[in-house]
Structures are given as structure tokens and as C-alpha cells.
Design a protein around this motif. Structure first.
Motif, PDB file in Angstrom:
ATOM      1  N   GLN A 123       1.062  -1.179   0.091  1.00 44.62           N
ATOM      2  CA  GLN A 123       0.087  -0.171   0.019  1.00 44.62           C
ATOM      3  C   GLN A 123       1.034   0.572  -0.079  1.00 44.62           C
ATOM      4  O   GLN A 123       0.490   1.504  -1.036  1.00 44.62           O
ATOM      5  N   LEU A 154       3.644   1.586  -1.061  1.00 39.05           N
ATOM      6  CA  LEU A 154       4.214   1.510  -2.332  1.00 39.05           C
ATOM      7  C   LEU A 154       3.458   2.514  -3.144  1.00 39.05           C
ATOM      8  O   LEU A 154       3.770   3.398  -4.413  1.00 39.05           O
ATOM      9  N   ASP A 155       2.215   1.577  -3.831  1.00 35.75           N
ATOM     10  CA  ASP A 155       1.160   1.687  -4.396  1.00 35.75           C
ATOM     11  C   ASP A 155      -0.013   1.236  -4.420  1.00 35.75           C
ATOM     12  O   ASP A 155      -0.620  -0.046  -4.509  1.00 35.75           O
ATOM     13  N   TYR A 156      -1.172   2.171  -4.125  1.00 34.27           N
ATOM     14  CA  TYR A 156      -2.189   1.136  -3.394  1.00 34.27           C
ATOM     15  C   TYR A 156      -3.187   0.748  -4.888  1.00 34.27           C
ATOM     16  O   TYR A 156      -3.625  -0.348  -4.539  1.00 34.27           O
ATOM     17  N   GLN A 157      -3.199   0.938  -5.751  1.00 31.13           N
ATOM     18  CA  GLN A 157      -3.500   0.115  -6.644  1.00 31.13           C
ATOM     19  C   GLN A 157      -2.835  -0.964  -6.804  1.00 31.13           C
ATOM     20  O   GLN A 157      -3.901  -1.587  -7.293  1.00 31.13           O
ATOM     21  N   PHE A 182       0.067  -3.322 -13.725  1.00 34.96           N
ATOM     22  CA  PHE A 182      -0.270  -3.571 -12.338  1.00 34.96           C
ATOM     23  C   PHE A 182       0.226  -5.326 -12.092  1.00 34.96           C
ATOM     24  O   PHE A 182       0.163  -5.426 -10.797  1.00 34.96           O
ATOM     25  N   LYS A 194       3.596  -5.699 -11.421  1.00 37.84           N
ATOM     26  CA  LYS A 194       4.217  -5.785 -10.592  1.00 37.84           C
ATOM     27  C   LYS A 194       4.074  -6.339  -9.000  1.00 37.84           C
ATOM     28  O   LYS A 194       4.908  -7.064  -8.643  1.00 37.84           O
TER      29      LYS A 194
END
Length: 114
Positions: free
Chosen positions: A22, A24-27, A65, A68
Motif C-alpha cells: 500500500q 508503494l502503490d495503492y492500486q 500492475f 508488479k
């Protein structure tokens, strides 16, 4: 670097991994919890998978995404845990398998996996 998971103390690892991803990137976290979106199109009123040569920038972004998120999961797993999930396509499937496997260990340590 993601927190390491060796098959023990799943709850502790899950909490740490949740915050790590989260932050780093919530998506990425949404993809892990809800599953990734597979590029599709509408043909004759039905949704069908797109061929690779039909992908647009948005499709590639969705696929990236998931890749990753898989990367973060793979980097956090010990070799034995990696082997349990490496054949799965989505990070949601991977996390679900880890959760079920680890929860089952608490109740029956003699269950054989794969």
C-alpha cells in the motif's frame, strides 16, 4: 524490500506485506485483493478476451500492475512458498492460496501440498 515469508506466521507477514505494498502503490494492493482486470472487448454483445495485438496503452498498464504485484509477492517468498504459487496467473489467486495453505497448517500439519 518486501517482508520475507517462509510459511510461518502468515498473519504477521500479511499485515507487513499489506502496508509495504500500500505504501508503494495503492492500486497494486487493489489488484491483489480484488483481482486483476484482463483486457477484453465486446463482440456481438459478448465480452471476449483481446488478442495481444489488440492491446492498447490502458490494457498494457493493467497487465503491468498485475506483473508488479506478482514481482513483490515472488520477492517475498521462500523457495517452498514460491513453488506453491508460481503457476498462478493473478496475485489474488496467489494470496488466496497462501492464506488457505497457512490456515490449513494450523489445523492439520500432515496435509500434503502439490
Amino acid at each position: 524490500m518486501p517482508p520475507s515469508f517462509d510459511g510461518n506466521n502468515y498473519s504477521y507477514w500479511k499485515t507487513r506485506m499489506t502496508i509495504f505494498i500500500q505504501s508503494l502503490d495503492y492500486q497494486l494492493w487493489n489488484i491483489i485483493t480484488n483481482g486483476h482486470e484482463i483486457p477484453t472487448k465486446i463482440v456481438d454483445g459478448q465480452r471476449v478476451l483481446k488478442m495481444n495485438n489488440e492491446f492498447n496503452d490502458h490494457d498494457y498498464k493493467l497487465l503491468q500492475f498485475n506483473a508488479k504485484a506478482k514481482h513483490f509477492i515472488f520477492c517475498a517468498l521462500s523457495p517452498s512458498e514460491f513453488n506453491r504459487v508460481s503457476s498462478l496467473d493473478s496475485t489474488k489467486e496467489m494470496c488466496d492460496r497462501l492464506m488457505v495453505t497457512c490456515n490449513n497448517r494450523k489445523f492439520n500439519p500432515f496435509i500434503l501440498y502439490f
